[in-house]
Design a protein around this motif. Structure first.
Motif, PDB file in Angstrom:
ATOM      1  N   TRP A  33      86.225 -72.214  29.005  1.00 44.09           N
ATOM      2  CA  TRP A  33      85.116 -73.017  29.548  1.00 44.09           C
ATOM      3  C   TRP A  33      84.094 -72.079  30.159  1.00 44.09           C
ATOM      4  CZ3 TRP A  33      83.199 -74.104  34.548  1.00 44.09           C
ATOM      5  CH2 TRP A  33      82.327 -75.209  34.627  1.00 44.09           C
ATOM      6  N   ASN A  34      82.865 -72.561  30.251  1.00 45.05           N
ATOM      7  CA  ASN A  34      81.765 -71.829  30.893  1.00 45.05           C
ATOM      8  C   ASN A  34      81.225 -70.712  30.005  1.00 45.05           C
ATOM      9  OD1 ASN A  34      80.110 -71.825  33.226  1.00 45.05           O
ATOM     10  ND2 ASN A  34      81.060 -69.947  33.954  1.00 45.05           N
ATOM     11  N   GLY A  82      59.235 -75.601  29.132  1.00 42.98           N
ATOM     12  CA  GLY A  82      59.174 -77.038  29.312  1.00 42.98           C
ATOM     13  C   GLY A  82      60.273 -77.821  28.638  1.00 42.98           C
ATOM     14  N   THR A  83      61.313 -77.165  28.130  1.00 44.57           N
ATOM     15  CA  THR A  83      62.404 -77.884  27.487  1.00 44.57           C
ATOM     16  C   THR A  83      63.713 -77.171  27.771  1.00 44.57           C
ATOM     17  OG1 THR A  83      63.187 -78.807  25.390  1.00 44.57           O
ATOM     18  CG2 THR A  83      62.236 -76.604  25.321  1.00 44.57           C
ATOM     19  N   LYS A  84      64.819 -77.888  27.536  1.00 48.32           N
ATOM     20  CA  LYS A  84      66.127 -77.315  27.802  1.00 48.32           C
ATOM     21  C   LYS A  84      66.531 -76.352  26.697  1.00 48.32           C
ATOM     22  CE  LYS A  84      68.235 -80.880  30.706  1.00 48.32           C
ATOM     23  NZ  LYS A  84      69.377 -81.806  30.843  1.00 48.32           N
ATOM     24  N   ALA A  85      67.223 -75.301  27.094  1.00 50.12           N
ATOM     25  CA  ALA A  85      67.759 -74.322  26.149  1.00 50.12           C
ATOM     26  C   ALA A  85      69.123 -73.878  26.668  1.00 50.12           C
ATOM     27  CB  ALA A  85      66.808 -73.138  25.993  1.00 50.12           C
ATOM     28  N   GLN A  86      69.781 -73.042  25.919  1.00 53.88           N
ATOM     29  CA  GLN A  86      71.085 -72.527  26.300  1.00 53.88           C
ATOM     30  C   GLN A  86      71.074 -71.015  26.241  1.00 53.88           C
ATOM     31  OE1 GLN A  86      74.368 -74.133  24.069  1.00 53.88           O
ATOM     32  NE2 GLN A  86      74.700 -75.780  25.514  1.00 53.88           N
ATOM     33  N   ARG A  87      71.778 -70.412  27.173  1.00 49.99           N
ATOM     34  CA  ARG A  87      71.989 -68.978  27.122  1.00 49.99           C
ATOM     35  C   ARG A  87      73.485 -68.712  27.176  1.00 49.99           C
ATOM     36  NH1 ARG A  87      73.626 -65.889  31.303  1.00 49.99           N
ATOM     37  NH2 ARG A  87      73.793 -66.838  33.377  1.00 49.99           N
TER      38      ARG A  87
END
Length: 635
Positions: A260-261, A270-275
């Motif tokens: 997890w994580n 202005g928008t969601k993203a993932q790193r």
């Protein structure tokens, strides 16, 4: 005195979705109802077309937000409503800079903004109004960050308790753990969700690992599962894909370890993203009761995968292959199979005493005939020549001239829009600098220091954002300041397009990419001893001319489209079912009325000649592929 009614619009938003809750009980529904009541008390008329709702959308999201996008688009060129009603400022957003910029655009368009919870109007007429708005936005963003931290803490506790923190995983069922007593509404109350092994799917997972350990590749495993009719992880998917096999082989949960994580949600542009988080931040928890694959089987499969990686690892001194470089195959990524929608890909195999190069359906090649029955492999040179000739024939001078005219109009429109945007941003920047100077003077006086410093920082961030935006609004290049020079450059570019295609220069692939708005559809057919592909597509000639030439344009003029076909007349074949016959009939009807809408750009006097590909002829091969050994190919 103006007696026309005041038209009111409504904006409602809630951060989290509410699945299973009736529409009349949802928070956004209540927001709209209360806004209607507020408008009725004020004597305003709510237009149903201008009720903008974003349900389950974060306050930091300003891109993937349909209601907000509709609202902002309605402001131009002139808003059809005079008042916008919200419950509070945070319904517009919970990000200081983006929310302030959006509100400024709404007010500048002449729309008054009201909040029904406080029965007040939000104005930005004075420095105090702007400072109070900055403070309110600051508090809203702090609350968003706190909510995000609370969500993270709750998910961490769930993960540590081995509860489900995400969606479904193939091989397991998500089982609700219910409380002994119902909730206040009498419904069962869910405490948590746990995973439970699905025996049928677990057998499939073990078989995938066993096949991999025995030496089968990802594609061969996917084909084997599809041939046996085993349902894929996604019920609406088109069978098993090699990518799904890869994901299963690398999922630690199957060996009894919960990870997890691994990633973090962030806000960018202005928008969601993932790193991706570093491996040191991952949380690994043993869950032996969820093990499906034994340690020996896991190690055997991954030993086989490691051997494959070493086989295809680039040798010392050789550069690693890159997928983002220009493809050596003209039609790679530009075509799709008309039967299944899969991509048309390049492939090669031994063809007699030489190696043959072909185009074929990716789904048939990677997933097998169960997913797609199109096993026709066309020689690359034959299919590429047919496409080049058909497109070159369609690029007649009158069409290109109309595209150039429209391109010139677009350049002027974009230039004027850029000038207007620059004027508006410069005016806003002057106002913000005045506000910044006032806040600095107030800070020097020492009254309400903390609040003033916070407002000053927010104002400085807004100023920096506007300054950065002004730097992006560069003036047009001097080459495009002269209309005659620009038209001459576009004419030269258009005149060489046909030559690029016919001569098969390296730029031909880039020309086709700019020309077609969507991928070409390749439909296989079989007419007696003749096999071949019928292809068709719609394109935009303007994008071909403007996209590479004018930096002020994001695409070419709409309206100039063509359909390209390598054949004339009906092409029935045994691969088609009843639906395929209906589609062929529809395509034949469209071929008699090609979609060349020059009249939209030339003032209604356009001429629509038929667009056809090259005449069909049989091209025999010395040694056809083994899938159909006695049939020639069609050019």
């Amino acid at each position: 005195m103006d007696t026309r009614p005041v038209i009111a619009a409504i904006l409602a938003r809630k951060s989290t979705d509410q699945p299973g809750v009736p529409d009349e009980e949802k928070s956004v529904t209540r927001q709209v109802d209360q806004a209607r009541a507020y408008a009725a008390r004020k004597g305003w008329l709510v237009d149903e077309r201008y009720i903008f709702v974003d349900d389950g959308v974060s306050g930091a999201e300003f891109v993937k937000r349909p209601g907000f996008i509709r609202l902002m688009n309605a402001l131009s060129p002139r808003p059809p409503f005079q008042v916008l009603i919200m419950s509070e400022e945070s319904r517009l957003g919970r990000e200081q800079i983006a929310t302030a910029y959006a509100l400024q655009q709404i007010i500048d368009a002449g729309v008054r903004v009201f909040f029904y919870l406080e029965d007040r109007e939000r104005t930005l007429d004075s420095a105090m109004d702007k400072a109070m708005f900055s403070l309110t936005n600051f508090a809203a963003e702090v609350e968003r960050e706190k909510a995000s931290q609370r969500t993270y803490d709750a998910l961490l506790r769930k993960a540590q308790a081995l509860h489900v923190t995400g969606g479904r995983v193939y091989g397991y069922d998500n089982v609700d753990v219910l409380a002994p007593d119902p909730g206040p509404d009498g419904r069962p109350r869910r405490l948590c969700v746990r995973r439970q092994i699905n025996d049928a799917q677990a057998d499939v997972v073990r078989r995938i690992f066993q096949l991999c350990a025995d030496g089968c590749g990802l594609t061969r495993i996917a084909k084997a599962l599809n041939a046996e009719g085993i349902a894929p992880p996604r019920s609406h998917g088109r069978g098993w894909a090699p990518t799904a096999i890869r994901e299963i082989l690398h999922r630690d949960l199957y060996r009894g370890t919960i990870v997890w994580n691994r990633s973090q949600k962030i806000v960018r542009r202005g928008t969601k993203a993932q790193r991706k988080r570093p491996a040191s931040e991952w949380l690994r928890l043993p869950a032996e009761e969820l093990r499906i694959v034994s340690a020996e089987l896991w190690e055997g499969a991954h030993r086989r995968l490691a051997g494959t990686r070493n086989t295809f690892r680039p040798r010392a001194g050789q550069p690693r292959a890159r997928l983002d470089l220009a493809s050596r195959y003209l039609l790679s990524g530009l075509g799709r199979c008309a039967l299944c929608g899969g991509s048309l890909i390049a492939m090669s195999r031994h063809h007699g005493r030489r190696r043959g190069f072909f185009y074929g359906c990716a789904y048939n090649s990677k997933r097998g005939p169960t997913v797609c029955r199109n096993h026709l492999h066309m020689p690359q040179e034959t299919l590429e020549r047919a496409v080049r000739d058909a497109v070159a024939t369609a690029l007649d001078p009158s069409v290109l001239e109309a595209a150039i005219d429209r391109a010139m109009e677009l350049v002027e429109e974009r230039r004027e829009a850029t000038r207007q945007r620059r004027i508006a941003r410069e005016d806003a920047l002057r106002a913000i600098r005045i506000e910044e100077d006032r806040l600095i003077e107030a800070v020097k006086q020492g009254h309400g220091l903390n609040a003033l410093v916070t407002a000053l920082h927010a104002t400085q961030e807004r100023r920096q954002a506007l300054e950065h935006e002004l730097t992006t609004l560069d003036s047009p290049h001097r080459e495009f300041a002269d209309r005659q020079h620009l038209r001459a450059a576009l004419t030269r570019r258009a005149a060489d397009l046909r030559g690029i295609l016919i001569r098969r220069e390296p730029e031909a692939r880039r020309v086709l990419q700019a020309l077609f708005a969507e991928r070409l559809a390749f439909a296989p057919f079989n007419e007696g001893p003749t096999r071949g592909y019928q292809f068709s597509g719609t394109g935009n000639y303007g994008g071909l001319l403007v996209g590479d030439t004018c930096p002020t344009s994001h695409g070419g003029p709409n309206g100039i489209r063509t359909r390209v076909s390598a054949l004339r007349g009906p092409c029935p074949g045994p691969l088609d079912d009843g639906a395929g016959q209906a589609q062929r009939a529809q395509r034949r009807t469209r071929r008699t009325r090609p979609q060349l809408t020059r009249d939209l750009l030339a003032g209604g006097g356009g001429f629509e000649p038929p667009l056809r590909g090259p005449e069909p002829r049989v091209l025999p091969l010395d040694d056809p592929p083994p899938t159909h050994p006695t049939l020639p190919y069609l050019q």
